[in-house]
Structure formats: C-alpha cells, structure tokens
Design a protein around this motif. Sequence first.
Motif, short mmCIF file in Angstrom:
data_model
loop_
_atom_site.label_atom_id
_atom_site.label_comp_id
_atom_site.label_asym_id
_atom_site.label_seq_id
_atom_site.Cartn_x
_atom_site.Cartn_y
_atom_site.Cartn_z
N TRP A 298 37.76 19.34 2.28
CA TRP A 298 38.51 19.42 3.53
C TRP A 298 38.93 20.88 3.72
O TRP A 298 39.75 21.42 2.98
N LEU A 299 38.35 21.49 4.75
CA LEU A 299 38.70 22.84 5.15
C LEU A 299 39.42 22.74 6.49
O LEU A 299 38.85 22.26 7.47
N LYS A 300 40.66 23.21 6.52
CA LYS A 300 41.46 23.09 7.74
C LYS A 300 41.91 24.47 8.20
O LYS A 300 42.48 25.25 7.43
N ARG B 69 35.25 17.28 5.66
CA ARG B 69 36.04 17.58 6.85
C ARG B 69 36.15 19.09 7.00
O ARG B 69 36.62 19.78 6.09
N ILE B 70 35.74 19.59 8.14
CA ILE B 70 35.94 21.00 8.51
C ILE B 70 36.63 20.96 9.86
O ILE B 70 35.98 20.86 10.91
N LEU C 11 34.54 17.03 12.12
CA LEU C 11 34.64 18.41 12.61
C LEU C 11 35.67 18.50 13.74
O LEU C 11 35.52 19.29 14.66
N THR C 12 36.70 17.70 13.66
CA THR C 12 37.70 17.65 14.72
C THR C 12 38.25 19.03 15.05
O THR C 12 38.73 19.76 14.16
N GLY C 13 38.19 19.40 16.35
CA GLY C 13 38.80 20.64 16.81
C GLY C 13 38.13 21.90 16.35
O GLY C 13 38.65 23.00 16.59
N THR C 14 36.99 21.83 15.72
CA THR C 14 36.31 23.02 15.20
C THR C 14 35.43 23.64 16.27
O THR C 14 34.82 22.96 17.08
N ALA C 15 35.34 24.96 16.26
CA ALA C 15 34.45 25.70 17.15
C ALA C 15 33.21 26.10 16.36
O ALA C 15 33.30 26.84 15.37
N VAL C 16 32.06 25.57 16.79
CA VAL C 16 30.79 25.93 16.18
C VAL C 16 30.16 26.96 17.11
O VAL C 16 29.73 26.64 18.22
N LEU D 201 33.90 14.15 16.12
CA LEU D 201 33.75 15.44 16.79
C LEU D 201 34.77 15.57 17.92
O LEU D 201 34.53 16.30 18.89
N ASN D 202 35.90 14.91 17.80
CA ASN D 202 36.91 15.00 18.83
C ASN D 202 37.43 16.43 18.96
O ASN D 202 37.86 17.04 17.98
N GLY D 203 37.36 16.96 20.19
CA GLY D 203 37.83 18.33 20.42
C GLY D 203 36.93 19.41 19.89
O GLY D 203 37.27 20.59 19.97
N THR D 204 35.77 19.05 19.35
CA THR D 204 34.84 20.04 18.82
C THR D 204 34.17 20.79 19.96
O THR D 204 33.79 20.20 20.97
N ARG D 205 33.99 22.10 19.80
CA ARG D 205 33.33 22.94 20.80
C ARG D 205 32.11 23.59 20.14
O ARG D 205 32.26 24.34 19.17
N ILE D 206 30.94 23.30 20.70
CA ILE D 206 29.70 23.79 20.11
C ILE D 206 28.99 24.65 21.14
O ILE D 206 28.64 24.18 22.23
#
Length: 494
Positions: free
Chosen positions: A94-96, A115-116, A137-142, A160-165
């Motif tokens: 888990w990386l937060k 979890r990232i 990947l919740t909230g993570t920017a890829v 992927l809730n809130g994830t931006r890719i």
Amino acid sequence: MLIYDELTAAERVLWDAFPEGRWVDLRTGVAEEDDPAGGARWGAARTVRAEVVSALLLGGGDQQPGRVASLRLAGARITGPLDLSGAEISHIVWLKGCRLEHAVSLHSASTRTVRITRSRVPGVDARLARVGGHLDLTGTAVESGRLALINAEVAGELVLNGTRITTTGKWAVFAGGLVMGGGVFCRKGFTTRGGVRLSGAQLPGGLFMQGARLANPHGEALVADSATASVVNLSEGFRAVGTLRLRGARISDLLTLDGATLDGEGTALFGVGMEVGTFDFGLAATPSGAVDLQGARVTALHDRERSWPDEVRLDGLVYGSLRSGGTPRRGDVARRLAWLRRNPGYAPQPYEQLAASYRQAGHDDDARRVLLAKQRHRRTTLNLPGRVWGRLLDAAVGYGYRPWLAALWMGALCLLGSLVFRTRTPVQTKDGEGAPFNAFVYTLDLLFPVGDFGQRGAWHWTGATQWLAYLLVAVGWVLTTTVVAGVSRTLTRN
C-alpha cells in the motif's frame, strides 16, 4: 545486495516497519507540501529507492512471528524503476500519497492486494498478473503512461475511483481479456485521456462508471467487444468523447446510460449483436453520432425520445418490452414510427418487432398501424406499377389492416348508384322476362362480380348512365381483388 547500514534514514524506518506491517508516514501534514504533484522537490528525508521496496517484497526483510508483514508507505518519493515482473509477492502493498518516478511493472507477477492510492505514477503494467486480492488505484494520477491489465486476473475488486489516466498513446486502460472476481469501480471523478479497452473481459461483479469522463476523440472511448458482465452502469453524468463500442457484449442484468452523454464522431454507440437484460437508454442529451443496434437482443428497452439521433440502425434489433420515460405508453405510435424511419433505407424487421411489442402489451390497434406503415414504407421502394397497385390496396383496405374501408367504399358506391339509377328508366334486355327493376339491387349486382341477383342481365342502360354502370363493374372487381389480397396477406402473416 542491500546492506542495512547503507540505507538512508527513511529506508531504515521502512525496513524496520515492514515485518510488523506498520505504516511509515513521511508526510508533513501540510497539504501543499504533501501533494505528490510537487513530489520532485521532496528531499532525502522523504526519498526511498525502488530497489529497497523490491527487496522487502521479495523476502529481504526479517519476519516477525505472530505478525503479518506488509509494505505500507505514505508521502514518499520513490526513485528508480519498481520492477516486479514475474515475482511472487506474498505481502500486501500500500503506497499512499507517494510520487513514483518510473512506471510500476507487475508483468506476470503473482501478488496479494496492491494499493497505490492518491499518488502519481507514470504507468502501471500488470499484464498477465495474478492479483489474489484487490487492485486499488483510488485517486491516483497515471501520467504519460497507461494501466495495462491484458489477460490479468484479479480475485477481488479493481478500484479506480477518482483515478486520472493521461496517456500519450491510444489506450489509457488496456485490459483485454481481464478476468475479475469482483467488480470494476471507476466512479467519483474517474477520467481518462485515451480509451478504455475491455474486449473479452469477464466482469461477473459488474462495471460501474457513474460520472466517469472518457476522452478519445476520433476513436473509441470505451471498447467492450465480446465482454461478459452482470451490470454495466454508465450513468449519472457519464460522458464518452469517442465511440462507445459494445459489439457482441453479454450483459445479463442491466446496461444503463441514464443521464449519460455520448459525443462520438460518426457512431456514438456501436452495440451490434450485444445481448442485454434491461437496457436503460435515457441519455441526458441527443448523441452527436449514430446509434447502431443491429442484431442486438434486449429483454426490456427503456428509452427517452432525446436519446435517439437522426440515424439509428435498428435492423435485427429484438426486444421483449418497450418503455418510454419509465412507463408504458399507449397511443405513441406516431413517435415510434418516426423512430423506425431513422433507420437508413427500408427494412421490414424493425416494423415487425415494434408490432410484436405492441401485441404483447395488448395494443392490437397500434400493432396494425405499425404494419400498415411498414407496407407504405415498402411501397416507396417499388417500381411504378408496384406503387400504383400498392396505393390501390392502401386506399381500398389499408393493405388488409383496415378492411372496414372496403365497406365504406361499397356503401358510398351503392348510395351513388341507387340515386342515379332511380332517376332514369333502364332498357329491359328481353321484354317480359326478369324481375322488376330495383335500383339498389341492380347496383349491388354490378359491384359484386361473384354471384347474380338477377338484375344485371335483365336490365341495361344507354347513354351516359351506361358508363356509370361500367365504372361500377370495374370498381367492384378492383375492390374485391384488393380485399382478397389484403385479407390473404393478413391471414398469411398470422
């Protein structure tokens, strides 16, 4: 080979916490300073090398009896490539709120939950991976990369809730052949610059993309050809800039686009051959491109009038029930016929399907109106003789769907003949033979070519009245022929 004494202070804290599964939080508590977007400025106190993370996950850390080792790290800048390709990882990761300077590779790896969350990472490669828990990947920017899940298996949920890719290529999410145990959740601000590809994916837990924004102009925003799912929820402000492609998809329960917006060029929705339980097509606005549902099979179709563009390909679409605005509507045939006319060219099946739907709902009159419209549309495709004959059938008996028209014609002509013939005296064919003249019966004898009431052969006319008699005989033949043809067509259809 890492030597403990050569680790930085932050790395030693992580190394010591790993056996007990404790969190290592390097954040300052100041939102601006902890934003991963500015993580490139984080100094040595918040920097951890990727090789240290890899070493811990691959068995480098000591195990504590009675504890579950796991890697939990918050607010760190992770330098170097985190390459775990082919690894067997038995620990939760888990990386937060972290910033990873290189893409994460889990290619062909076997892992537990990963979890990232709320982090920044150039890409995640999990092709052929086997995730024994959740992939979150919740909230993570890829950024500048993509999420690759080709032929991966995830036992739990993909979150992927809130994830931006944002990708520089065509596909932001490339997950063809993905096999899920749980659901796929792409809600609460999930956005992509690039398409989402789920061809052949198995999604028994459903795909949930309420409010998601997918942008792949001039291409496909979402491709789920031949995918299987229980539910596909593309509602509550979902927007696709690009084609929504569901060719051959199998959705056992619900496909909903209630409140969605489709901005695809050319074709906004390509659903050829898909099979759906309930299809809720209540878009927020008329799509910018065509809707193609050729060969699709839907148990229940719920729609709104604004959901249909100028071009709707309906040939082969089969549905069990049809509802507009959530409730059955009787007498909306004109609107439904306008819907069918949006199908390019003439095709009989959409008319027959709509008529069957009305019959199933007990609206037989509406079904007959639909089938009459079908014949009128077909007439426009015929040559001149066919069109002329079609107009005669239409005027006489409404192609067999309005047989009462023949009775009206007969009644009007009987009245006309009776009035005209009553004002004049006919010539008796043979003096002293035949029944006395009766204008009404004589008119019936002329109009009905089958049978003889004894008037037509006993009396005849000269002058202009003779031409009226000839006209009634001709019209009688035409009416009788059209009635027989129309009734035969109706009996054959039934």
